[in-house]
Design a protein around this motif. Sequence first.
Motif, PDB file in Angstrom:
ATOM      1  N   LYS A  52      45.347  45.224  39.068  1.00 12.91           N
ATOM      2  CA  LYS A  52      45.181  44.196  40.086  1.00 12.91           C
ATOM      3  C   LYS A  52      44.251  44.722  41.172  1.00 12.91           C
ATOM      4  CE  LYS A  52      49.837  42.310  39.330  1.00 12.91           C
ATOM      5  NZ  LYS A  52      51.138  41.969  39.959  1.00 12.91           N
ATOM      6  N   MET A  53      43.933  43.865  42.139  1.00 14.08           N
ATOM      7  CA  MET A  53      43.065  44.263  43.240  1.00 14.08           C
ATOM      8  C   MET A  53      43.855  44.331  44.544  1.00 14.08           C
ATOM      9  SD  MET A  53      40.016  44.729  42.023  1.00 14.08           S
ATOM     10  CE  MET A  53      39.409  44.502  40.337  1.00 14.08           C
ATOM     11  N   LYS A  54      43.406  45.187  45.433  1.00 12.77           N
ATOM     12  CA  LYS A  54      44.033  45.274  46.751  1.00 12.77           C
ATOM     13  C   LYS A  54      43.756  44.009  47.556  1.00 12.77           C
ATOM     14  CE  LYS A  54      43.671  50.312  46.961  1.00 12.77           C
ATOM     15  NZ  LYS A  54      43.032  51.481  47.611  1.00 12.77           N
ATOM     16  N   HIS A  55      44.663  43.720  48.500  1.00 13.43           N
ATOM     17  CA  HIS A  55      44.507  42.554  49.372  1.00 13.43           C
ATOM     18  C   HIS A  55      43.585  42.934  50.533  1.00 13.43           C
ATOM     19  CE1 HIS A  55      47.789  39.949  47.683  1.00 13.43           C
ATOM     20  NE2 HIS A  55      48.153  41.118  47.197  1.00 13.43           N
ATOM     21  N   VAL A  56      42.295  43.019  50.239  1.00 13.78           N
ATOM     22  CA  VAL A  56      41.289  43.445  51.210  1.00 13.78           C
ATOM     23  C   VAL A  56      40.192  42.384  51.280  1.00 13.78           C
ATOM     24  CG1 VAL A  56      41.744  45.892  50.776  1.00 13.78           C
ATOM     25  CG2 VAL A  56      39.993  44.713  49.434  1.00 13.78           C
ATOM     26  N   PRO A  57      39.247  42.505  52.207  1.00 17.30           N
ATOM     27  CA  PRO A  57      38.080  41.619  52.138  1.00 17.30           C
ATOM     28  C   PRO A  57      37.356  41.841  50.813  1.00 17.30           C
ATOM     29  CG  PRO A  57      38.171  42.775  54.244  1.00 17.30           C
ATOM     30  CD  PRO A  57      39.204  43.409  53.372  1.00 17.30           C
ATOM     31  N   HIS A  58      37.069  40.772  50.111  1.00 21.80           N
ATOM     32  CA  HIS A  58      36.428  40.877  48.803  1.00 21.80           C
ATOM     33  C   HIS A  58      34.915  40.793  48.961  1.00 21.80           C
ATOM     34  CE1 HIS A  58      40.142  40.823  46.541  1.00 21.80           C
ATOM     35  NE2 HIS A  58      40.560  39.798  47.269  1.00 21.80           N
ATOM     36  N   SER A  59      34.217  41.800  48.421  1.00 21.82           N
ATOM     37  CA  SER A  59      32.752  41.854  48.479  1.00 21.82           C
ATOM     38  C   SER A  59      32.200  41.028  47.328  1.00 21.82           C
ATOM     39  CB  SER A  59      32.277  43.302  48.360  1.00 21.82           C
ATOM     40  OG  SER A  59      33.070  44.167  49.153  1.00 21.82           O
ATOM     41  N   LEU A  60      31.506  39.935  47.652  1.00 26.81           N
ATOM     42  CA  LEU A  60      31.099  38.972  46.621  1.00 26.81           C
ATOM     43  C   LEU A  60      29.593  38.739  46.641  1.00 26.81           C
ATOM     44  CD1 LEU A  60      33.951  36.336  47.107  1.00 26.81           C
ATOM     45  CD2 LEU A  60      33.887  38.261  45.500  1.00 26.81           C
ATOM     46  N   ARG A  61      29.083  38.376  45.449  1.00 30.53           N
ATOM     47  CA  ARG A  61      27.672  38.013  45.278  1.00 30.53           C
ATOM     48  C   ARG A  61      27.603  36.597  44.707  1.00 30.53           C
ATOM     49  NH1 ARG A  61      24.064  42.833  42.968  1.00 30.53           N
ATOM     50  NH2 ARG A  61      23.144  41.007  41.969  1.00 30.53           N
ATOM     51  N   ARG A  62      26.733  35.794  45.295  1.00 31.66           N
ATOM     52  CA  ARG A  62      26.607  34.399  44.842  1.00 31.66           C
ATOM     53  C   ARG A  62      26.117  34.325  43.399  1.00 31.66           C
ATOM     54  NH1 ARG A  62      23.927  30.471  49.295  1.00 31.66           N
ATOM     55  NH2 ARG A  62      24.934  28.934  47.940  1.00 31.66           N
ATOM     56  N   ASP A  63      25.217  35.223  43.007  1.00 24.30           N
ATOM     57  CA  ASP A  63      24.674  35.130  41.652  1.00 24.30           C
ATOM     58  C   ASP A  63      25.745  35.397  40.599  1.00 24.30           C
ATOM     59  OD1 ASP A  63      24.845  37.836  42.377  1.00 24.30           O
ATOM     60  OD2 ASP A  63      23.134  38.420  41.128  1.00 24.30           O
ATOM     61  N   ILE A  64      26.669  36.307  40.894  1.00 24.69           N
ATOM     62  CA  ILE A  64      27.757  36.575  39.947  1.00 24.69           C
ATOM     63  C   ILE A  64      28.672  35.364  39.852  1.00 24.69           C
ATOM     64  CG2 ILE A  64      29.803  37.991  39.523  1.00 24.69           C
ATOM     65  CD1 ILE A  64      28.346  40.353  40.721  1.00 24.69           C
ATOM     66  N   LEU A  65      29.011  34.770  40.993  1.00 22.72           N
ATOM     67  CA  LEU A  65      29.894  33.594  40.980  1.00 22.72           C
ATOM     68  C   LEU A  65      29.248  32.434  40.236  1.00 22.72           C
ATOM     69  CD1 LEU A  65      31.201  33.774  44.661  1.00 22.72           C
ATOM     70  CD2 LEU A  65      32.458  34.358  42.583  1.00 22.72           C
ATOM     71  N   GLN A  66      27.949  32.230  40.425  1.00 23.15           N
ATOM     72  CA  GLN A  66      27.253  31.151  39.733  1.00 23.15           C
ATOM     73  C   GLN A  66      27.226  31.403  38.230  1.00 23.15           C
ATOM     74  OE1 GLN A  66      26.083  28.258  41.084  1.00 23.15           O
ATOM     75  NE2 GLN A  66      25.634  27.634  38.971  1.00 23.15           N
ATOM     76  N   GLU A  67      27.022  32.644  37.851  1.00 18.02           N
ATOM     77  CA  GLU A  67      26.979  32.982  36.428  1.00 18.02           C
ATOM     78  C   GLU A  67      28.335  32.770  35.768  1.00 18.02           C
ATOM     79  OE1 GLU A  67      25.691  36.958  34.001  1.00 18.02           O
ATOM     80  OE2 GLU A  67      24.419  36.342  35.706  1.00 18.02           O
ATOM     81  N   ILE A  68      29.407  33.112  36.478  1.00 21.98           N
ATOM     82  CA  ILE A  68      30.751  32.875  35.952  1.00 21.98           C
ATOM     83  C   ILE A  68      30.984  31.384  35.744  1.00 21.98           C
ATOM     84  CG2 ILE A  68      33.199  32.938  36.598  1.00 21.98           C
ATOM     85  CD1 ILE A  68      32.651  35.676  37.866  1.00 21.98           C
ATOM     86  N   GLU A  69      30.556  30.577  36.715  1.00 28.41           N
ATOM     87  CA  GLU A  69      30.729  29.119  36.579  1.00 28.41           C
ATOM     88  C   GLU A  69      30.010  28.582  35.352  1.00 28.41           C
ATOM     89  OE1 GLU A  69      30.181  24.974  39.146  1.00 28.41           O
ATOM     90  OE2 GLU A  69      29.427  26.871  39.961  1.00 28.41           O
ATOM     91  N   GLU A  70      28.823  29.091  35.080  1.00 27.46           N
ATOM     92  CA  GLU A  70      28.039  28.590  33.955  1.00 27.46           C
ATOM     93  C   GLU A  70      28.522  29.166  32.618  1.00 27.46           C
ATOM     94  OE1 GLU A  70      24.113  29.725  35.079  1.00 27.46           O
ATOM     95  OE2 GLU A  70      23.972  28.244  36.702  1.00 27.46           O
ATOM     96  N   ARG A  71      28.898  30.432  32.610  1.00 33.53           N
ATOM     97  CA  ARG A  71      29.262  31.082  31.344  1.00 33.53           C
ATOM     98  C   ARG A  71      30.633  30.642  30.860  1.00 33.53           C
ATOM     99  NH1 ARG A  71      27.644  37.257  29.968  1.00 33.53           N
ATOM    100  NH2 ARG A  71      28.003  37.145  27.717  1.00 33.53           N
ATOM    101  N   TYR A  72      31.540  30.410  31.786  1.00 33.03           N
ATOM    102  CA  TYR A  72      32.897  30.003  31.426  1.00 33.03           C
ATOM    103  C   TYR A  72      33.160  28.603  31.974  1.00 33.03           C
ATOM    104  CZ  TYR A  72      32.952  35.056  30.895  1.00 33.03           C
ATOM    105  OH  TYR A  72      32.641  36.347  30.551  1.00 33.03           O
ATOM    106  N   ALA A  73      32.295  27.675  31.589  1.00 31.34           N
ATOM    107  CA  ALA A  73      32.300  26.335  32.181  1.00 31.34           C
ATOM    108  C   ALA A  73      33.641  25.629  31.976  1.00 31.34           C
ATOM    109  CB  ALA A  73      31.165  25.499  31.593  1.00 31.34           C
ATOM    110  N   ALA A  74      34.234  25.723  30.801  1.00 31.61           N
ATOM    111  CA  ALA A  74      35.484  25.013  30.534  1.00 31.61           C
ATOM    112  C   ALA A  74      36.617  25.576  31.383  1.00 31.61           C
ATOM    113  CB  ALA A  74      35.825  25.102  29.046  1.00 31.61           C
ATOM    114  N   GLU A  75      36.751  26.885  31.394  1.00 30.76           N
ATOM    115  CA  GLU A  75      37.818  27.509  32.195  1.00 30.76           C
ATOM    116  C   GLU A  75      37.608  27.281  33.683  1.00 30.76           C
ATOM    117  OE1 GLU A  75      35.972  28.932  29.900  1.00 30.76           O
ATOM    118  OE2 GLU A  75      37.176  30.116  28.478  1.00 30.76           O
ATOM    119  N   HIS A  76      36.351  27.337  34.090  1.00 29.58           N
ATOM    120  CA  HIS A  76      36.020  27.130  35.503  1.00 29.58           C
ATOM    121  C   HIS A  76      36.363  25.701  35.918  1.00 29.58           C
ATOM    122  CE1 HIS A  76      33.571  27.070  39.205  1.00 29.58           C
ATOM    123  NE2 HIS A  76      33.586  28.387  39.150  1.00 29.58           N
ATOM    124  N   ARG A  77      36.060  24.736  35.051  1.00 23.62           N
ATOM    125  CA  ARG A  77      36.351  23.345  35.381  1.00 23.62           C
ATOM    126  C   ARG A  77      37.854  23.109  35.485  1.00 23.62           C
ATOM    127  NH1 ARG A  77      34.275  18.324  35.544  1.00 23.62           N
ATOM    128  NH2 ARG A  77      35.585  16.617  34.817  1.00 23.62           N
TER     129      ARG A  77
END
Length: 548
Positions: free
Chosen positions: A398-423
């Motif tokens: 699991k991950m610690k309950h901390v501020p999460h360092s995020l990148r927009r390009d990774i989030l966009q890629e996840i949305e497109e690659r796993y479209a059914a699960e994301h929806r």
Amino acid sequence: MRLSKRLRHDARRTGVRLVWSGRKVRAAEVTEGLTPSVARATNLLRVCDVLERHGIPYFCVRSNSVTMTAVAVPARERARAERALRVSALAEGALLAGGTTGGRPLHADQRGSWSQLGEESILRIWWLLTDPTGHWTLGPNHACVIEFWAEQGGLLIAPVPNLTATAVVAAENPVQVPVSHFTGPISGAVGALPQVDTRSEFTLSLPDEVTFPVDAVYTWVDGADPEWIRRRANALGQTDYHEQAISAARFTSRDELRYSLRSLHQFAPWLRTIYLVTDGQVPAWLNSAHPGIKVVHHRDIFTDPTALPTFNSHAIESQLHHIPGLSDHFLYFNDDVFLGRSVTPGEFFHANGLSKYFPSNALVPMTPPSPEDPPSEIAAKNNRVVIAGTFDRVLTQKMKHVPHSLRRDILQEIEERYAAEHRLTQHSHFRSPSDLSITSSLHHYYGQQTSRSVTGKIRYTYLDLAAPNTGRHLNRLLAQRDYHTFCINDTVDDPDTAEARTAMLKTFLESYFPVPSPYEQPGPVSSRPPANQVDAYRSAQHPAPRPL
């Protein structure tokens, strides 16, 4: 306790408060809007002002310390510099010590103090500063370090290492840069910042410096809002959800957001813009007109408006990368996550753009998802299925309950690659068995497998308000202030103890974060001295200081 004549005199001066410093009671200046960056800038500018007024050459240095600043003075000018600092009106109230750490504080306006440190090649000087409530005092950790550089063969040689250059040409003329080049961004600073002298070597950008913009994002809900409660009841209907998915404790607000924002203002002034994502709700105390904060409605980021309204944090988090104007790199906060000390962008991102994530020692159970599992655990198991199916790797932590360092390009890629699960996640009105936990886990593992995220280290702790020993842990946290970040969660929906838990949390947060942020509507603070008294004290004691 019997106070010295000097302390009694100091205590009578307007704008001074007696505080504990180490094992002694000392006089500290009451400072509006006190933050670590303000303390660093105050100490550095006062030293520079004295040297400039007496015509003593100096240049600011890129110190190895994150919290302290440094000023280099040619060793041949040491006697003049020491006398100027000792006799200056600024010296009254200043403290002095040798080295970069430790050492017994001495009074900077006494000749004997400087004599005791005559063999030291570096000195520290600082003024004790306290907020108007007296809850927070900043001192030696934010000192200005004075380094005496020896001249050798036309070069000035540093007595200790620094980030850039340990030798500079003695005859070279200084250049001027804003003070923030050495202090980092200064909380609350408006307009042009004062300039300080340095050498060209110390104006360069270094390979490991994060220079790209970083924003912060919060998701927030007011669970006591009658209109929101009505919408939630209509959406809930007769569906049988897991108890934790619909627990009122998940939506209870105890003003944590106010203090989490204060923590950003105090400890991360380098953040560019803060985005607050809500279901059309705005805290009554929020100064939404401040240019540094923007309120974003769910409807502005959801790609499919039929998914609204939603009461599922997994669904909301799946849409954060659609926030208009959001930086490519950002930190995601829950409102029960706080910064506990000064942090830099490098704590969360590498200079080449890689994001850092912080695995917990807690493991995701290897059993298949079950209706009895907490929703967060089911989402973690769903993440594991996704990662294993794509990369043939099995996530376990699991991950610690901390501020999460995020990148927009990774989030966009996840949305497109796993479209059914994301929806499915986007359309789950409450936490559901089909959810992915994208921002708090999947992003990090996907980024790691695609060479864009790496593990990081951060000093962190987690506290549960319902635990029997939480009060003791809060007191320890307040006394030490040694964690970069901490999370204070409430896992129990018990109305009989709610008032006591709220009071405990409020007392702690007000003591840890006493300085209001600019993101709050201005309001009275009963323990704050009149502003004109503070201004009068500063004018009388410190002639012509440069404003921050």
